[in-house]
Scaffold this motif. Structure first.
Motif, PDB file in Angstrom:
ATOM      1  N   LEU A  70       0.820  -1.214   0.000  1.00 34.78           N
ATOM      2  CA  LEU A  70       0.000   0.000   0.000  1.00 34.78           C
ATOM      3  C   LEU A  70       0.857   1.268   0.000  1.00 34.78           C
ATOM      4  O   LEU A  70       0.540   2.229  -0.695  1.00 34.78           O
ATOM      5  CB  LEU A  70      -0.934  -0.005   1.211  1.00 34.78           C
ATOM      6  N   VAL A  71       1.944   1.267   0.778  1.00 33.73           N
ATOM      7  CA  VAL A  71       2.740   2.484   0.882  1.00 33.73           C
ATOM      8  C   VAL A  71       3.433   2.812  -0.431  1.00 33.73           C
ATOM      9  O   VAL A  71       3.691   3.976  -0.735  1.00 33.73           O
ATOM     10  CB  VAL A  71       3.763   2.380   2.038  1.00 33.73           C
ATOM     11  N   THR A  72       3.739   1.791  -1.240  1.00 34.32           N
ATOM     12  CA  THR A  72       4.380   2.063  -2.529  1.00 34.32           C
ATOM     13  C   THR A  72       3.443   2.781  -3.487  1.00 34.32           C
ATOM     14  O   THR A  72       3.900   3.411  -4.439  1.00 34.32           O
ATOM     15  CB  THR A  72       4.859   0.757  -3.186  1.00 34.32           C
ATOM     16  N   GLY A  73       2.140   2.678  -3.232  1.00 33.55           N
ATOM     17  CA  GLY A  73       1.189   3.374  -4.089  1.00 33.55           C
ATOM     18  C   GLY A  73       0.977   4.821  -3.714  1.00 33.55           C
ATOM     19  O   GLY A  73       0.271   5.557  -4.416  1.00 33.55           O
ATOM     20  N   GLY A  74       1.591   5.276  -2.610  1.00 31.57           N
ATOM     21  CA  GLY A  74       1.411   6.661  -2.186  1.00 31.57           C
ATOM     22  C   GLY A  74       2.262   7.636  -2.970  1.00 31.57           C
ATOM     23  O   GLY A  74       1.777   8.384  -3.804  1.00 31.57           O
ATOM     24  N   THR A 253      -3.932   5.955   0.382  1.00 31.58           N
ATOM     25  CA  THR A 253      -3.053   4.802   0.545  1.00 31.58           C
ATOM     26  C   THR A 253      -1.998   5.055   1.612  1.00 31.58           C
ATOM     27  O   THR A 253      -1.569   4.117   2.302  1.00 31.58           O
ATOM     28  CB  THR A 253      -2.355   4.443  -0.774  1.00 31.58           C
ATOM     29  N   TYR A 254      -1.580   6.323   1.781  1.00 29.54           N
ATOM     30  CA  TYR A 254      -0.639   6.640   2.853  1.00 29.54           C
ATOM     31  C   TYR A 254      -1.245   6.396   4.234  1.00 29.54           C
ATOM     32  O   TYR A 254      -0.534   6.112   5.193  1.00 29.54           O
ATOM     33  CB  TYR A 254      -0.183   8.092   2.728  1.00 29.54           C
ATOM     34  N   VAL A 255      -2.553   6.541   4.345  1.00 25.33           N
ATOM     35  CA  VAL A 255      -3.247   6.227   5.594  1.00 25.33           C
ATOM     36  C   VAL A 255      -3.559   4.735   5.681  1.00 25.33           C
ATOM     37  O   VAL A 255      -3.384   4.096   6.712  1.00 25.33           O
ATOM     38  CB  VAL A 255      -4.531   7.061   5.718  1.00 25.33           C
ATOM     39  N   ALA A 256      -3.976   4.168   4.541  1.00 21.59           N
ATOM     40  CA  ALA A 256      -4.359   2.755   4.512  1.00 21.59           C
ATOM     41  C   ALA A 256      -3.185   1.840   4.816  1.00 21.59           C
ATOM     42  O   ALA A 256      -3.379   0.744   5.356  1.00 21.59           O
ATOM     43  CB  ALA A 256      -4.930   2.407   3.132  1.00 21.59           C
ATOM     44  N   CYS A 257      -1.951   2.273   4.502  1.00 16.70           N
ATOM     45  CA  CYS A 257      -0.786   1.417   4.742  1.00 16.70           C
ATOM     46  C   CYS A 257      -0.587   1.150   6.226  1.00 16.70           C
ATOM     47  O   CYS A 257       0.150   0.224   6.605  1.00 16.70           O
ATOM     48  CB  CYS A 257       0.466   2.040   4.133  1.00 16.70           C
ATOM     49  N   VAL A 258      -1.210   1.948   7.095  1.00 12.06           N
ATOM     50  CA  VAL A 258      -1.156   1.712   8.535  1.00 12.06           C
ATOM     51  C   VAL A 258      -2.450   1.051   9.025  1.00 12.06           C
ATOM     52  O   VAL A 258      -2.407   0.083   9.787  1.00 12.06           O
ATOM     53  CB  VAL A 258      -0.941   3.039   9.302  1.00 12.06           C
TER      54      VAL A 258
END
Length: 262
Positions: A70-74, A253-258
């Motif tokens: 997910l974080v790579t998509g941010g 996605t930056y929020v979803a990665c957590v």
């Protein structure tokens, strides 16, 4: 000097971390990418530990992998202040969980957790909401154990204090909090209908994850069991406004990665 020599909506600690890496390893894109890779390792590793301690190593590994996906998509391999902040906050939760599990060295672990929380705020001042919710829970559940956490936070907030001393308290608060969130915020918000179906699904998953963690954490707390699940849920609740403030795929996605892996 951030917010004195130039305008910066991000904390001085995030800029100084990259500047320090440049000083040590040379100013290059490769150095910056190594910094953000370190953030990814801390974030994914912390979430893997938090989930693995509750659900076992298999689910822990899956949580770490999902977080990286997910974080790579941010924003890709850019040393984002947000990624650094949530990585430090997640590490703080791991240390908090370790302190709850151990009878010895609790004070040192709690102080280390507080330092991570303070540094997270020094990276992104708007993470103060998520950290404050966790600290209030510690105060209610553990009472006197909040003091080592507050001591650690004071250490972690040194970069923010130094920046305020150099640039002025008003300039830092205005540049990092007032203008980006309350002044320009309405102009930066996008309607939820702007999102594609995958973005809307991820946003719904974020809300459900927070609701599930808080509900489960409250249930465990009433049974006299661990408080860390509720702490994670409250921390994640404090991150949700970032997703709704900037409802585009990158910020979600930056929020979803957590949120989603936990």
């Amino acid at each position: 000097v951030p917010n004195h020599s130039f305008e910066s909506v991000y904390g001085a600690a995030s800029l100084w971390a990259v500047a320090g890496a440049f000083k040590l390893f040379g100013s290059s894109v490769t150095t910056e990418r190594l910094v953000v890779l370190l953030y990814w390792v801390i974030l994914a590793g912390s979430l893997a530990v938090l989930v693995g301690r509750r659900r076992g190593p298999t689910f822990g590994a899956l949580a770490g992998i999902l977080s990286v996906y997910l974080v790579t998509g941010g924003g890709g391999l850019t040393a984002s202040a947000w990624v650094g902040a949530v990585a430090l906050g997640s590490l703080g939760l791991v240390l908090l969980d370790s302190a709850e599990r151990r009878q010895k060295q609790q004070g040192a672990l709690l102080a280390a957790a507080g330092t991570c929380f303070g540094l997270a705020i020094s990276y992104r001042i708007d993470l103060a909401l998520a950290v404050r919710l966790v600290v209030v829970l510690i105060l209610i559940v553990w009472r006197w154990r909040v003091w080592p956490v507050l001591l650690g936070m004071a250490i972690g907030l040194i970069p923010l204090a130094l920046n305020m001393a150099e640039a002025g308290v008003t300039s830092v608060i205005r540049g990092e909090l007032i203008e980006p969130i309350f002044v320009s915020g309405p102009g930066r918000r996008l309607p939820l209908s702007y999102l594609d179906h995958s973005g809307q699904l991820v946003l719904v998953l974020c809300v459900l994850a927070v609701a599930g963690l808080i509900a489960g954490g409250l249930t465990l707390l009433k049974r006299g069991e661990t408080a860390i699940v509720l702490a994670v849920g409250l921390f994640d609740l404090g991150l949700l406004p970032e997703a709704f403030q900037r409802s585009d795929s990158g910020h979600i996605t930056y929020v979803a990665c957590v949120l989603v892996p936990t």
